[in-house]
Enzyme design. Structure first.
Site, PDB file in Angstrom:
ATOM      1  CG  ASP A  75      -2.143   0.905   0.978  1.00 39.54           C
ATOM      2  OD1 ASP A  75      -2.824   0.694  -0.043  1.00 39.54           O
ATOM      3  OD2 ASP A  75      -2.412   1.812   1.782  1.00 39.54           O
ATOM      4  CG  ASP A 164       6.370   8.768 -10.735  1.00 41.73           C
ATOM      5  OD1 ASP A 164       6.185   8.763  -9.494  1.00 41.73           O
ATOM      6  OD2 ASP A 164       6.684   7.743 -11.376  1.00 41.73           O
ATOM      7  CG  HIS A 189       7.499   5.193  -2.676  1.00 49.10           C
ATOM      8  ND1 HIS A 189       7.799   5.713  -3.919  1.00 49.10           N
ATOM      9  CD2 HIS A 189       6.195   4.801  -2.754  1.00 49.10           C
ATOM     10  CE1 HIS A 189       6.731   5.647  -4.698  1.00 49.10           C
ATOM     11  NE2 HIS A 189       5.745   5.087  -4.012  1.00 49.10           N
TER      12      HIS A 189
END
Length: 204
Positions: A75, A164, A189
């Site tokens: 997630d 992005d 990440h």
């Protein structure tokens, strides 16, 4: 104690083809066969938690219980400091339309909220990714990865996905969307979370 992954098959609890392929490329190098939630005709469980860890756990445990296979779920989302951490776990919801997800709309919405809030620049933000690897017996392992940066406007770049084109990682003058996949993955990440998972659970 951390549980090591010793099975031959791993279920990726996602219906996202791009995300599935990303994990498949990594796991194949480790000699692990990857299958997906879609291949098992699994429904997407309702994400009722208010944290990344909570929602990743829902997806991973639902898939592991339904199939009897270890299942990996993630997630992820964007936290904007000037918006009190929003959109956070609701990142995909901000992009949702009646016909699908529109992240150009979501980026415009985010920018409008920053302007309305008269938030001073730089607009600090971070991408967050939580990975949960769950076994059918209920055990799980959790890792996280973060990418800190600032939001830029107008958005820049043609590659990437999601937010992005709006996100410029700290220490760099390009947005994620202006980087090659290789360069972005080294900073992202998700890339950091995957590296942490491989080191903790899959390393020999």
């Amino acid at each position: 104690m951390t549980r090591r992954f010793t099975q031959n098959t791993l279920l990726i609890a996602t219906h996202n083809a791009g995300k599935l392929e990303e994990f498949r490329q990594i796991m194949t190098l480790l000699g692990i066969t990857v299958t997906s939630a879609a291949e098992h005709n699994l429904p997407e469980p309702e994400e009722t938690e208010t944290t990344f860890i909570g929602n990743a756990r829902i997806k991973a445990h639902a898939a592991a219980k339904a199939t009897g296979l270890p299942a990996l779920a993630d997630d992820s989302g964007l936290e904007v400091m000037a918006l009190d951490g929003a959109p956070g776990v609701y990142t995909a919801d901000w992009a949702q339309t009646p016909t699908g997800r529109d992240f150009v709309m979501a980026m415009e919405k985010t920018h409008a909220k920053l302007v309305d809030a008269q938030a001073p620049q730089p607009w600090h933000a971070r991408f967050c990714c939580t990975l949960v690897l769950a076994w059918p017996d209920g055990h799980d392992e959790v890792v996280e990865g973060h990418a800190n940066g600032t939001l830029v406007w107008p958005r820049r770049g043609q590659d990437g996905h999601g937010y992005d084109p709006m996100f410029q990682p700290d220490g760099h003058d390009r947005t994620f969307a202006e980087m090659s996949a290789h360069d972005k993955n080294a900073l992202s990440h998700r890339g950091k979370a995957i590296a942490a998972l491989l080191a903790a659970v899959f390393a020999s």
